[in-house]
Write a protein that holds these residues in place. Structure first.
Motif, PDB file in Angstrom:
ATOM      1  N   ILE A   7     -70.905  40.198-105.278  1.00  0.00           N
ATOM      2  CA  ILE A   7     -71.786  41.191-104.646  1.00  0.00           C
ATOM      3  C   ILE A   7     -72.408  42.075-105.726  1.00  0.00           C
ATOM      4  O   ILE A   7     -71.706  42.808-106.426  1.00  0.00           O
ATOM      5  N   LYS A  15     -72.707  48.763-101.838  1.00  0.00           N
ATOM      6  CA  LYS A  15     -71.893  47.610-102.252  1.00  0.00           C
ATOM      7  C   LYS A  15     -70.409  47.862-102.079  1.00  0.00           C
ATOM      8  O   LYS A  15     -69.672  46.988-101.668  1.00  0.00           O
ATOM      9  N   SER A  19     -68.037  45.690 -99.846  1.00  0.00           N
ATOM     10  CA  SER A  19     -67.079  44.816-100.533  1.00  0.00           C
ATOM     11  C   SER A  19     -65.654  45.038-100.047  1.00  0.00           C
ATOM     12  O   SER A  19     -64.908  44.083 -99.819  1.00  0.00           O
ATOM     13  N   ASP A 113     -67.591  43.092-107.090  1.00  0.00           N
ATOM     14  CA  ASP A 113     -68.899  43.722-106.966  1.00  0.00           C
ATOM     15  C   ASP A 113     -69.288  44.409-108.264  1.00  0.00           C
ATOM     16  O   ASP A 113     -68.444  44.863-109.029  1.00  0.00           O
ATOM     17  N   LYS A 128     -73.087  34.562-102.844  1.00  0.00           N
ATOM     18  CA  LYS A 128     -73.666  35.633-103.666  1.00  0.00           C
ATOM     19  C   LYS A 128     -74.535  36.518-102.787  1.00  0.00           C
ATOM     20  O   LYS A 128     -75.431  36.013-102.104  1.00  0.00           O
ATOM     21  N   LEU A 129     -74.237  37.793-102.817  1.00  0.00           N
ATOM     22  CA  LEU A 129     -75.033  38.743-102.039  1.00  0.00           C
ATOM     23  C   LEU A 129     -75.675  39.730-103.007  1.00  0.00           C
ATOM     24  O   LEU A 129     -75.038  40.140-103.992  1.00  0.00           O
ATOM     25  N   VAL A 131     -77.171  43.396-102.706  1.00  0.00           N
ATOM     26  CA  VAL A 131     -77.292  44.509-101.757  1.00  0.00           C
ATOM     27  C   VAL A 131     -78.160  45.594-102.370  1.00  0.00           C
ATOM     28  O   VAL A 131     -77.858  46.097-103.458  1.00  0.00           O
ATOM     29  N   ALA A 200     -73.649  40.031 -93.845  1.00  0.00           N
ATOM     30  CA  ALA A 200     -72.816  39.423 -94.887  1.00  0.00           C
ATOM     31  C   ALA A 200     -71.847  38.414 -94.279  1.00  0.00           C
ATOM     32  O   ALA A 200     -71.670  37.308 -94.799  1.00  0.00           O
TER      33      ALA A 200
END
Ligand code: C5P
Length: 208
Positions: A7, A15, A19, A113, A128-129, A131, A200
């Motif tokens: 993240i 985040k 997370s 993160d 994979k994010l 934000v 998410a």
């Protein structure tokens, strides 16, 4: 094999909250990698050592204990500023990234993160994010959080800080902040934590 959720995103995009929530939901280990940079910076500040000597900062980075990281001790604004200064140093990044990579292999899964997790630390992550939120929204949240804790704050100064931090994080040569090509973008400008979490969750559930 372990399951890794990376993240990334700029300061105050949400985040951290996201997370922690994801790690709790899936029973995964969580590492807030910003704390590793903050702990290194705090150790330098506490020892009155310079922030511009790469070898000294690298030696401090090797001493960071991932088990002893606590945001409440590392939250101060000066520590964040000092962290983003030493985070431009390749030797500091190499030392901390090595520890972060070792953490990412924990079973049954991990959530990391930071700024460069999907691009550098865990390019193999299954999810994979990225934000993000507008600088104004992030500044407003940071301002509300500070005044909520009784810390006097000035909105425009907070906004200027966020913009300066973004420039430093996105402009550095080594591991700049940017979304990985295969990252899913979550813009929280007009989204509460619940909506961000369910966005998410659907990405993660599809990959599990
Ligand atoms: O996320 P947080 O504000 O705690 O991070 C502090 C600083 O550490 C960031 O501004 C950034 O410069 C650095 N950092 C980094 N790479 C990461 C996490 C944090 O360079 N993966």
């Amino acid at each position: 094999m372990t399951f890794i959720i990376a993240i990334d995103g700029p300061a105050a995009a949400g985040k951290g909250t996201l997370s922690r929530r994801i790690a709790e939901t899936y029973g995964f280990h969580h590492l807030d990698t910003g704390l590793t940079y903050r702990a290194t910076a705090k150790a330098l500040l506490d020892a009155a050592l310079p922030l511009d000597d790469e070898a000294v900062a690298e030696a401090m980075a090797f001493k960071v204990d991932l088990a002893g990281l606590d945001r409440s001790v590392l939250a101060a604004h000066e520590i964040g500023e000092a962290a983003s200064k030493i985070a431009v140093m390749p030797a500091v990044r190499r030392a901390l990234v090595e520890a972060q990579k070792a953490f990412s292999g924990r079973i049954p899964g991990t959530v990391l993160d930071g700024r460069d997790i999907g691009t550098v630390v865990c390019p193999q992550a299954q999810v994979k994010l990225f934000v993000t939120a507008s600088p104004e929204v992030r500044a407003r949240r940071r301002f509300d959080e500070m005044t909520g804790h009784g810390v006097p704050a000035d909105y425009l100064a907070v906004l200027a800080d966020i913009i300066k931090r973004d420039e430093r994080d996105m402009g550095r040569a080594d591991s700049p902040l940017r979304p990985a090509e295969d990252a899913h973008l979550i813009d929280t400008s007009e989204m509460g934590i619940e909506a961000a979490f369910s966005a998410a969750k659907s990405v993660i559930d599809a990959a599990l």
